[in-house]
Design an enzyme around this catalytic site. Structure first.
Site, PDB file in Angstrom:
ATOM      1  N   LYS A   1       0.848  -1.211   0.000  1.00  0.00           N
ATOM      2  CA  LYS A   1       0.000   0.000   0.000  1.00  0.00           C
ATOM      3  C   LYS A   1       0.874   1.248   0.000  1.00  0.00           C
ATOM      4  O   LYS A   1       0.637   2.179  -0.781  1.00  0.00           O
ATOM      5  CB  LYS A   1      -0.879   0.008   1.235  1.00  0.00           C
ATOM      6  CG  LYS A   1      -1.554   1.357   1.510  1.00  0.00           C
ATOM      7  CD  LYS A   1      -2.464   1.329   2.712  1.00  0.00           C
ATOM      8  CE  LYS A   1      -1.741   1.549   3.995  1.00  0.00           C
ATOM      9  NZ  LYS A   1      -1.428   2.941   4.329  1.00  0.00           N
ATOM     10  N   ASN A   2       1.888   1.284   0.848  1.00  0.00           N
ATOM     11  CA  ASN A   2       2.667   2.505   1.023  1.00  0.00           C
ATOM     12  C   ASN A   2       3.694   2.744  -0.076  1.00  0.00           C
ATOM     13  O   ASN A   2       4.392   3.754  -0.037  1.00  0.00           O
ATOM     14  CB  ASN A   2       3.313   2.517   2.409  1.00  0.00           C
ATOM     15  CG  ASN A   2       2.266   2.659   3.498  1.00  0.00           C
ATOM     16  OD1 ASN A   2       1.092   2.923   3.210  1.00  0.00           O
ATOM     17  ND2 ASN A   2       2.650   2.453   4.732  1.00  0.00           N
TER      18      ASN A   2
ATOM     19  N   CYS B   1      -5.090  13.269  12.128  1.00  0.00           N
ATOM     20  CA  CYS B   1      -5.089  11.812  12.044  1.00  0.00           C
ATOM     21  C   CYS B   1      -5.112  11.287  13.481  1.00  0.00           C
ATOM     22  O   CYS B   1      -4.548  11.871  14.385  1.00  0.00           O
ATOM     23  CB  CYS B   1      -3.815  11.353  11.343  1.00  0.00           C
ATOM     24  SG  CYS B   1      -3.797   9.591  11.186  1.00  0.00           S
TER      25      CYS B   1
ATOM     26  N   ASP C   1       4.537   0.751  12.109  1.00  0.00           N
ATOM     27  CA  ASP C   1       3.334   0.117  11.542  1.00  0.00           C
ATOM     28  C   ASP C   1       3.186  -1.335  11.970  1.00  0.00           C
ATOM     29  O   ASP C   1       2.172  -1.956  11.654  1.00  0.00           O
ATOM     30  CB  ASP C   1       3.354   0.196  10.009  1.00  0.00           C
ATOM     31  CG  ASP C   1       3.190   1.623   9.535  1.00  0.00           C
ATOM     32  OD1 ASP C   1       3.450   1.875   8.341  1.00  0.00           O
ATOM     33  OD2 ASP C   1       2.846   2.492  10.351  1.00  0.00           O
TER      34      ASP C   1
ATOM     35  N   ARG D   1       0.017  15.401  12.429  1.00  0.00           N
ATOM     36  CA  ARG D   1       0.994  15.028  11.399  1.00  0.00           C
ATOM     37  C   ARG D   1       1.142  16.177  10.402  1.00  0.00           C
ATOM     38  O   ARG D   1       0.497  16.235   9.377  1.00  0.00           O
ATOM     39  CB  ARG D   1       0.544  13.732  10.729  1.00  0.00           C
ATOM     40  CG  ARG D   1       0.571  12.578  11.729  1.00  0.00           C
ATOM     41  CD  ARG D   1      -0.097  11.339  11.237  1.00  0.00           C
ATOM     42  NE  ARG D   1       0.696  10.693  10.205  1.00  0.00           N
ATOM     43  CZ  ARG D   1       0.224   9.637   9.525  1.00  0.00           C
ATOM     44  NH1 ARG D   1      -1.009   9.239   9.735  1.00  0.00           N
ATOM     45  NH2 ARG D   1       0.963   9.064   8.602  1.00  0.00           N
TER      46      ARG D   1
ATOM     47  N   ARG E   1      -8.778  -0.218   4.722  1.00  0.00           N
ATOM     48  CA  ARG E   1      -7.885   0.779   4.124  1.00  0.00           C
ATOM     49  C   ARG E   1      -6.559   0.139   3.732  1.00  0.00           C
ATOM     50  O   ARG E   1      -5.939   0.534   2.757  1.00  0.00           O
ATOM     51  CB  ARG E   1      -7.597   1.909   5.109  1.00  0.00           C
ATOM     52  CG  ARG E   1      -8.734   2.876   5.336  1.00  0.00           C
ATOM     53  CD  ARG E   1      -8.278   4.058   6.170  1.00  0.00           C
ATOM     54  NE  ARG E   1      -7.089   4.653   5.565  1.00  0.00           N
ATOM     55  CZ  ARG E   1      -6.272   5.497   6.221  1.00  0.00           C
ATOM     56  NH1 ARG E   1      -6.509   5.802   7.481  1.00  0.00           N
ATOM     57  NH2 ARG E   1      -5.237   6.024   5.625  1.00  0.00           N
TER      58      ARG E   1
HETATM   59  C1  EPZ Z   1       4.149   7.066   6.229  1.00  0.00           C
HETATM   60  O1  EPZ Z   1       3.372   8.132   6.736  1.00  0.00           O
HETATM   61  C2  EPZ Z   1       3.243   5.855   6.180  1.00  0.00           C
HETATM   62  N1  EPZ Z   1       2.097   6.126   5.324  1.00  0.00           N
HETATM   63  C3  EPZ Z   1       2.741   5.501   7.582  1.00  0.00           C
HETATM   64  O2  EPZ Z   1       1.988   4.289   7.476  1.00  0.00           O
HETATM   65  C4  EPZ Z   1       3.952   5.245   8.471  1.00  0.00           C
HETATM   66  O3  EPZ Z   1       3.505   4.990   9.795  1.00  0.00           O
HETATM   67  C5  EPZ Z   1       4.860   6.470   8.461  1.00  0.00           C
HETATM   68  O4  EPZ Z   1       5.257   6.776   7.098  1.00  0.00           O
HETATM   69  C6  EPZ Z   1       6.127   6.258   9.278  1.00  0.00           C
HETATM   70  O5  EPZ Z   1       6.818   5.146   8.781  1.00  0.00           O
HETATM   71  C7  EPZ Z   1       2.236   6.024   3.978  1.00  0.00           C
HETATM   72  O6  EPZ Z   1       3.298   5.733   3.471  1.00  0.00           O
HETATM   73  C8  EPZ Z   1       1.005   6.287   3.163  1.00  0.00           C
HETATM   74  P1  EPZ Z   1       6.190  10.545   8.170  1.00  0.00           P
HETATM   75  P2  EPZ Z   1       3.932   9.654   6.676  1.00  0.00           P
HETATM   76  O7  EPZ Z   1       6.115  11.775   7.360  1.00  0.00           O
HETATM   77  O8  EPZ Z   1       4.716   9.871   5.448  1.00  0.00           O
HETATM   78  C9  EPZ Z   1       6.439  13.933  11.450  1.00  0.00           C
HETATM   79  C10 EPZ Z   1       0.127   2.880   7.731  1.00  0.00           C
HETATM   80  O9  EPZ Z   1      -0.267   2.315   8.760  1.00  0.00           O
HETATM   81  N2  EPZ Z   1       6.436  14.883  10.333  1.00  0.00           N
HETATM   82  O10 EPZ Z   1       7.390   9.647   8.040  1.00  0.00           O
HETATM   83  O11 EPZ Z   1       2.796  10.548   6.970  1.00  0.00           O
HETATM   84  C11 EPZ Z   1       5.083  13.249  11.605  1.00  0.00           C
HETATM   85  O12 EPZ Z   1       4.236  14.044  12.407  1.00  0.00           O
HETATM   86  C12 EPZ Z   1       0.579   4.330   7.786  1.00  0.00           C
HETATM   87  O13 EPZ Z   1       0.244   2.325   6.604  1.00  0.00           O
HETATM   88  C13 EPZ Z   1       6.649  16.241  10.589  1.00  0.00           C
HETATM   89  O14 EPZ Z   1       6.821  16.651  11.726  1.00  0.00           O
HETATM   90  O15 EPZ Z   1       4.904   9.633   7.947  1.00  0.00           O
HETATM   91  C14 EPZ Z   1       5.431  11.939  12.290  1.00  0.00           C
HETATM   92  O16 EPZ Z   1       5.496  12.159  13.687  1.00  0.00           O
HETATM   93  C15 EPZ Z   1       0.277   4.965   9.149  1.00  0.00           C
HETATM   94  N3  EPZ Z   1       6.650  17.123   9.548  1.00  0.00           N
HETATM   95  C16 EPZ Z   1       6.850  11.639  11.764  1.00  0.00           C
HETATM   96  O17 EPZ Z   1       7.329  12.857  11.157  1.00  0.00           O
HETATM   97  C17 EPZ Z   1       6.454  16.718   8.244  1.00  0.00           C
HETATM   98  O18 EPZ Z   1       6.488  17.571   7.326  1.00  0.00           O
HETATM   99  C18 EPZ Z   1       6.873  10.566  10.698  1.00  0.00           C
HETATM  100  O19 EPZ Z   1       5.966  10.958   9.695  1.00  0.00           O
HETATM  101  C19 EPZ Z   1       6.238  15.338   7.999  1.00  0.00           C
HETATM  102  C20 EPZ Z   1       6.241  14.451   9.049  1.00  0.00           C
END
Ligand code: EPZ
Length: 438
Positions: free
Chosen positions: A22-23, A117, A309, A122, A401
């Protein structure tokens, strides 16, 4: 209301094949909008709500999108809008990665800010920081971010990510594909899904190097075209089945699983007493004795550390471990909502800060529980398979999802699990009553 009904205590046996990731497929569908000519065919696309959502988003701005069995065909030549529908984008955080491709190809994009979320705030500040470093202006207007590149287009930049954000790495990588010059992303996310995205971008004519390492270099090109690509297997789905097999299985074989993508989970399951066989076409897991893991200390962190995850699923598996285990969640602020639901099943867990402390009990007992996010839902299903008696899992839209036919796959492993839609059940009873056989 649709719910899952699980009769616990039966051991899982046999083979199950994981679907495409998915990701990986979500950013890849967004990346297809970079192509100003030609068709993209993406194979091994899972049948998920989030995938349908992303297909609707790229179709809404003018791409032609067709699903044919396990493949999706996209032609992005005819895109006429750089403002995907606010409601579509707001409802799924992953939709935000259409910003980079549209900004890069068309010089502008207006994208709804992601909705709140339930696993913590996020923000997308790192995404915007990257776009601004490449010369774009960003302004917030009515809940959306309006991005505008200079008239000569985006320019290359050196961008350091304070957090190795998966989404920010993807968005900046795609924005850099058609920028003038070279962009360097430092402290980039190293997830396999980002490597898969980079491979698809390069097949489209981009020039991306270093994906999967801390530093990614992208040399901008003039234009990109459609390409064929097969999505990598879903490592989180694979890990979910391996975990279930370690506690309630009898030699479950997870086809298509790639061990390199989940080395942290494999190491933890072996530490807990499970036996893992790494084969060419998949992974077999042998359970620990009496189905009770040895206690563990686990800490989630960015790839290649233990994935957030798979945190909820591990909490479920450790509820009946010998001794006391701890799981620390360092990526998200609020990703323990499954704990309260597991406590309904007799789990002895308490939270201290960002750590769950689990005192292993002899067994769980079935209960009615509710999924709060997609991985929490998977954890509750594992707990239901482990528990004595019947468990009902509500909130299935979360599970749908991210898991393609989870019930069917578990049934093929011998689990006594089924989906029931109360409306269907009501209709069936009424029918039986009318025909006198009730
Ligand atoms: C991806 O989300 C995945 N989703 C998530 O999987 C996964 O948990 C996450 O990466 C971490 O591995 C998809 O790929 C669609 P991040 P993403 O940006 O990209 C902070 C699932 O269950 N952050 O790596 O949204 C954020 O708040 C889902 O399949 C900022 O502060 O995650 C978080 O605390 C859930 N500023 C941390 O970084 C930003 O601009 C990691 O978020 C971006 C992120």
């Amino acid at each position: 209301m649709t719910r899952m009904i699980i009769e616990g205590g039966r051991r899982l046996e046999g083979r199950v094949r994981v679907s495409g990731a998915k990701n990986a497929v979500l950013p890849i569908l967004a990346a297809s909008t970079l192509a100003s000519s030609g068709l993209s065919t993406i194979d091994d696309v899972p049948d998920l709500l989030d995938v349908a959502h992303m297909m609707d988003t790229v179709a809404a701005i003018g791409a032609t999108v067709r699903r044919a069995n396990g493949s999706v065909r996209i032609n992005a030549e005819s895109i006429w809008s750089t403002e995907p529908p606010y409601d579509l984008v707001r409802r799924m955080r992953a939709s935000f990665v259409v910003a980079g491709p549209l900004l890069s190809r068309f010089g502008t994009a207006t994208i709804a800010l992601p909705g709140g979320c339930n696993i913590g705030p996020r923000p997308v500040d790192l995404h915007i920081k990257g776009f601004e470093a490449m010369g774009a202006t960003a302004s917030i207007d009515s809940g959306a971010v309006r991005l505008q590149a200079p008239k000569e287009g985006l320019h290359g930049a050196r961008i350091y990510l304070d957090i190795p954000s998966v989404g920010a790495t993807q968005n900046i990588m795609m924005a850099a594909c058609l920028a003038n010059g070279q962009t360097i992303i430092e402290n980039a996310a190293k997830e396999p899904e980002n490597v898969d995205l980079a491979n698809y971008l390069n097949a489209m004519g981009a020039h991306v190097r270093g994906a999967g390492t801390d530093t990614i270099r992208i040399d901008g090109v003039k234009s990109m075209h459609g390409a064929n690509h097969t999505v990598i297997p879903d490592r989180i789905e694979a890990g979910t089945f391996l975990l279930a097999g370690a506690v309630i299985g009898n030699g479950v074989y997870v086809e298509n699983a790639v061990s390199e993508h989940i080395m942290s989970l494999i190491a933890k399951l072996e530490e807990a007493g499970a036996k893992i066989e790494d084969h060419v076409s998949g992974i077999r897991v042998w359970p620990v004795e009496r189905g009770r893991l040895r206690n563990l200390d686990v800490k989630t962190h960015y790839y290649p550390a233990y994935p957030t995850d798979l945190q909820a699923q591990m909490v479920a598996g450790l509820t009946t471990a010998f001794g006391t285990s701890t799981i620390s969640e360092t990526v998200f602020e609020n990703r323990f909502m499954h704990v309260a639901e597991l406590q309904r099943m007799g789990a002895e867990i308490h939270i201290e800060g960002r750590t769950a402390i689990i005192n292993g009990t002899e067994r769980l007992s079935g209960a009615t529980v509710t999924a709060t996010d997609l991985r929490a839902g998977a954890a509750l299903v594992i707990a239901g398979l482990m528990a004595e008696g019947q468990t009902e899992v509500l909130g299935l839209h979360h599970i749908d999802r991210g898991y393609d036919n989870l019930v069917g796959k578990l049934q093929s492993l011998g689990a006594r699990i089924r989906r029931v839609d109360d409306d269907d059940e009501g209709t069936a009873r009424a029918l039986l009553k009318r025909t006198g056989s009730m």
